[in-house]
Design an enzyme around this catalytic site. Structure first.
Site, mmCIF file in Angstrom:
data_model
loop_
_atom_site.group_PDB
_atom_site.id
_atom_site.type_symbol
_atom_site.label_atom_id
_atom_site.label_comp_id
_atom_site.label_asym_id
_atom_site.label_seq_id
_atom_site.Cartn_x
_atom_site.Cartn_y
_atom_site.Cartn_z
ATOM 1 N N LYS A 1 0.858 -1.191 0.000
ATOM 2 C CA LYS A 1 0.000 0.000 0.000
ATOM 3 C C LYS A 1 0.887 1.231 0.000
ATOM 4 O O LYS A 1 2.031 1.161 0.439
ATOM 5 C CB LYS A 1 -0.876 0.012 1.265
ATOM 6 C CG LYS A 1 -2.083 0.910 1.156
ATOM 7 C CD LYS A 1 -3.242 0.204 0.496
ATOM 8 C CE LYS A 1 -4.416 1.114 0.274
ATOM 9 N NZ LYS A 1 -5.613 0.371 -0.163
ATOM 10 N N ASP B 1 -7.200 4.445 -4.390
ATOM 11 C CA ASP B 1 -7.788 4.302 -3.048
ATOM 12 C C ASP B 1 -8.389 5.682 -2.751
ATOM 13 O O ASP B 1 -8.611 6.463 -3.691
ATOM 14 C CB ASP B 1 -6.716 3.913 -2.008
ATOM 15 C CG ASP B 1 -7.333 3.454 -0.687
ATOM 16 O OD1 ASP B 1 -7.826 2.321 -0.617
ATOM 17 O OD2 ASP B 1 -7.353 4.242 0.279
HETATM 18 P P1 NDP Z 1 -12.989 7.930 -2.598
HETATM 19 O O1 NDP Z 1 -11.910 8.917 -2.380
HETATM 20 O O2 NDP Z 1 -13.560 7.746 -3.953
HETATM 21 O O3 NDP Z 1 -14.218 8.243 -1.615
HETATM 22 C C1 NDP Z 1 -14.035 8.274 -0.237
HETATM 23 C C2 NDP Z 1 -15.350 8.625 0.410
HETATM 24 O O4 NDP Z 1 -15.240 8.463 1.823
HETATM 25 C C3 NDP Z 1 -15.725 10.080 0.182
HETATM 26 O O5 NDP Z 1 -17.121 10.226 0.205
HETATM 27 C C4 NDP Z 1 -15.101 10.749 1.400
HETATM 28 O O6 NDP Z 1 -15.664 12.006 1.749
HETATM 29 C C5 NDP Z 1 -15.348 9.729 2.467
HETATM 30 N N1 NDP Z 1 -14.308 9.865 3.498
HETATM 31 C C6 NDP Z 1 -12.974 9.818 3.328
HETATM 32 N N2 NDP Z 1 -12.317 10.036 4.476
HETATM 33 C C7 NDP Z 1 -13.272 10.248 5.388
HETATM 34 C C8 NDP Z 1 -13.249 10.525 6.767
HETATM 35 N N3 NDP Z 1 -12.071 10.674 7.438
HETATM 36 N N4 NDP Z 1 -14.436 10.664 7.407
HETATM 37 C C9 NDP Z 1 -15.620 10.534 6.712
HETATM 38 N N5 NDP Z 1 -15.703 10.267 5.400
HETATM 39 C C10 NDP Z 1 -14.550 10.131 4.759
HETATM 40 O O7 NDP Z 1 -12.412 6.559 -2.026
HETATM 41 P P2 NDP Z 1 -12.928 5.061 -2.278
HETATM 42 O O8 NDP Z 1 -14.392 5.056 -2.474
HETATM 43 O O9 NDP Z 1 -12.058 4.471 -3.295
HETATM 44 O O10 NDP Z 1 -12.556 4.382 -0.886
HETATM 45 C C11 NDP Z 1 -13.472 4.260 0.194
HETATM 46 C C12 NDP Z 1 -13.014 3.152 1.122
HETATM 47 O O11 NDP Z 1 -12.973 1.915 0.405
HETATM 48 C C13 NDP Z 1 -11.617 3.312 1.700
HETATM 49 O O12 NDP Z 1 -11.578 2.732 2.990
HETATM 50 C C14 NDP Z 1 -10.746 2.485 0.765
HETATM 51 O O13 NDP Z 1 -9.545 2.073 1.377
HETATM 52 C C15 NDP Z 1 -11.680 1.321 0.512
HETATM 53 N N6 NDP Z 1 -11.427 0.512 -0.695
HETATM 54 C C16 NDP Z 1 -11.338 1.085 -1.921
HETATM 55 C C17 NDP Z 1 -11.158 0.300 -3.041
HETATM 56 C C18 NDP Z 1 -11.148 0.860 -4.417
HETATM 57 O O14 NDP Z 1 -11.060 0.075 -5.362
HETATM 58 N N7 NDP Z 1 -11.259 2.154 -4.618
HETATM 59 C C19 NDP Z 1 -10.991 -1.161 -2.921
HETATM 60 C C20 NDP Z 1 -11.167 -1.666 -1.584
HETATM 61 C C21 NDP Z 1 -11.351 -0.831 -0.532
HETATM 62 P P3 NDP Z 1 -14.860 13.368 1.412
HETATM 63 O O15 NDP Z 1 -14.993 13.536 -0.065
HETATM 64 O O16 NDP Z 1 -15.570 14.404 2.209
HETATM 65 O O17 NDP Z 1 -13.453 13.150 1.862
HETATM 66 O O1 2IT Z 2 -7.994 -1.424 -0.601
HETATM 67 C C1 2IT Z 2 -7.961 -1.902 -1.755
HETATM 68 O O2 2IT Z 2 -8.077 -3.123 -1.943
HETATM 69 C C2 2IT Z 2 -7.789 -0.995 -2.889
HETATM 70 N N1 2IT Z 2 -7.712 0.220 -2.683
HETATM 71 C C3 2IT Z 2 -7.655 -1.551 -4.285
HETATM 72 C C4 2IT Z 2 -6.240 -1.996 -4.533
HETATM 73 C C5 2IT Z 2 -5.931 -2.404 -5.935
HETATM 74 O O3 2IT Z 2 -4.765 -2.728 -6.159
HETATM 75 O O4 2IT Z 2 -6.810 -2.418 -6.804
#
Ligand code: NDP
Ligand code: 2IT
Length: 445
Positions: A126, A166
């Site tokens: 990561k 992420d």
């Molecule tokens: P994005 O940046 O697209 O969206 C994040 C969302 O979460 C936004 O709505 C954001 O609000 C909110 N958020 C972020 N930080 C905080 C906080 N401290 N408190 C409250 N809300 C918060 O990210 P993703 O959708 O990609 O990721 C969301 C989660 O999913 C994370 O935990 C990530 O690690 C996990 N994840 C992502 C994957 C992927 O493929 N993208 C795969 C697996 C897991 P704001 O805009 O106000 O910051």
């Molecule tokens: O937390 C996660 O699994 C991700 N942000 C996706 C990682 C990836 O390599 O697609």
């Protein structure tokens, strides 16, 4: 807890003082796998736990960049290459002001077991930075990404370490980073995933994490003789994972009534209009608050934690770590929640997890239920190696099957070790065993 596991946990706490998130993630895994260690003396003899808790390599670097006014800024960049027993390091890059070494180590550690669960050949890693893309111009984001990749490109490669998106890292950031990597290294290959479709990205990668969460939840609902149809759902966050979890849940007949961002949440009793959310978040980069101005009957409330007070059948936390605490868990349970399936990484605090497990609802930890994102990244790597692109349906079908398999493997592992229905134990045990077996085979490295 097994005495050897306890000893290792103490040592890890001693060596990583102040790294609360990392220690939270390690404690959960070690507690779950304690019965495996009891049965497999060979893991203790080979110090597998000491090794698995220590990253193979941690890279921390300066990221200098210039804003549009010409002022200089310095951020800190990270890449933790945690474990390569199963394949090249694989995991996203988080861009958020809260990022520090503990954040990246917790995410990298989780990624080892998650990637193992996918059944694909991927190690765990990561990275990210404390840079905040919010409020920055496209040019500022580009200059940051170019500077970040100028250093990171020395350590990554399609067969070594393959970063992805992420929080804060989406298609725009991946594009700038890929461009800079290609320019400096003079190679065009799948060194990043989540790429645009014109230069090697995979169809369905954008949707994959959110769709995967719903596929996984659906398996748990099926086991309980029910489905998404007619259910009321609350999804926290409004980013990549949240948006596509909502899309899939709605397509299966659910009514999603709430979404959030870090400022607050919207409640729409008639069901969220996802096209408004996509326009606001994916195109205009605006706050979720704006939704209430655009959709009649929708209400905005300041403060994101209140989202868990809304009555629902299914809760999908898809924002960030520790966003759902013990008190929120109690409220959800009191309101009759039947399933909590995590889209984010470690969104439920240990108190909340305990409450869900004791209540015997369908609870799934992120490392199992959000693995569809990285799994589809693995499929993107496979397509890049073949220099071919598969259709949306092909990728989506593979993703669906992978989620079904993860559910089955985690469920069976939980049963095998005497805690049927406990998907935390199941996911940790199934993920761990494969990595530990490979580490044993590789000798002392
Ligand atoms: P994005 O940046 O697209 O969206 C994040 C969302 O979460 C936004 O709505 C954001 O609000 C909110 N958020 C972020 N930080 C905080 C906080 N401290 N408190 C409250 N809300 C918060 O990210 P993703 O959708 O990609 O990721 C969301 C989660 O999913 C994370 O935990 C990530 O690690 C996990 N994840 C992502 C994957 C992927 O493929 N993208 C795969 C697996 C897991 P704001 O805009 O106000 O910051
Ligand atoms: O937390 C996660 O699994 C991700 N942000 C996706 C990682 C990836 O390599 O697609």
């Amino acid at each position: 807890m097994n005495a050897y596991v306890e000893k290792v946990l103490k040592e890890v706490e001693q060596r990583n003082q102040g790294e609360a998130l990392f220690l939270q993630a390690v404690k959960e895994v070690l507690e779950s796998i304690s019965p495996v260690i009891e049965r497999h003396k060979e893991y203790q003899d080979a110090s597998i736990l000491e090794r698995i808790c220590e990253p193979e390599r941690q890279i921390i670097f300066r990221v200098p960049w210039q804003d549009d006014k010409g002022a200089f800024h310095v951020n800190r960049g990270f890449r933790v290459q945690f474990n390569s027993a199963l394949g090249p390091y694989k995991g996203g890059l988080r861009l958020h002001p809260s990022v520090n070494l503990s954040t990246i180590k917790f995410l990298g550690f989780e990624q080892i077991f998650k990637n193992s669960l996918t059944g694909l050949m991927m190690g765990g890693g990561k990275g990210g930075s404390d840079f905040d893309p919010k409020g920055k111009s496209d040019n500022e984001v580009m200059r940051f990404c170019q500077s970040f990749m100028t250093e990171l490109c020395k350590y990554i490669d399609a067969d070594t370490d393959v970063p992805a998106g992420d929080i804060g890292t989406g298609a725009r950031e991946i594009g700038y980073m890929f461009g800079q990597y290609k320019r400096i290294r003079n190679v065009f290959h799948g060194v990043l995933t989540g790429k645009g479709l014109t230069y090697g990205g995979s169809l369905a990668r954008t949707q994959a994490t959110g769709y995967g969460v719903v596929y996984f939840c659906n398996e748990m609902l099926k086991d309980r003789g029910t489905s998404f149809d007619g259910k009321t759902v609350v999804v926290s966050g409004s980013g990549n994972v949240a948006i596509y979890a909502v899309e899939k849940a709605q397509s299966l007949g659910a009514k999603v009534v709430a979404m959030s961002d870090s400022n607050g949440y919207i409640y729409d009793k008639d069901g969220i209009d996802l096209s408004i959310v996509k326009q606001l978040k994916e195109v205009e980069r605006k706050r979720i608050k704006e939704y209430a101005n655009l959709k009649k009957g929708a209400v905005y409330t300041e403060g994101c934690k209140g989202i868990w007070t809304i009555k629902c059948d299914i809760a999908l936390p898809c924002a960030t770590q520790n966003e759902l605490d013990g008190e929120a868990a109690k409220t959800l349970l009191k309101n009759g929640v039947i399933a909590v399936v995590e889209g984010a990484n470690m969104p439920s605090t240990p108190d909340a997890v305990e409450a869900f497990i004791n209540a015997k609802i369908a609870y799934a930890p992120g490392k199992a239920s959000n693995a569809g994102g990285v799994a589809t990244s693995g499929l993107e790597m496979a397509q890049n190696s073949q220099r071919l692109s598969w259709t949306f349906e092909e990728v989506d079908n593979k993703l669906h099957q992978i989620m079904i398999n993860i559910h089955k493997n985690a469920k069976e592992a939980a049963e095998e070790y005497g805690t049927p229905g406990n998907m935390v134990n199941g996911a940790n045990i199934a993920g761990f065993k494969k990595v530990a077996t490979a580490m044993l085979a590789h000798g002392l490295i």
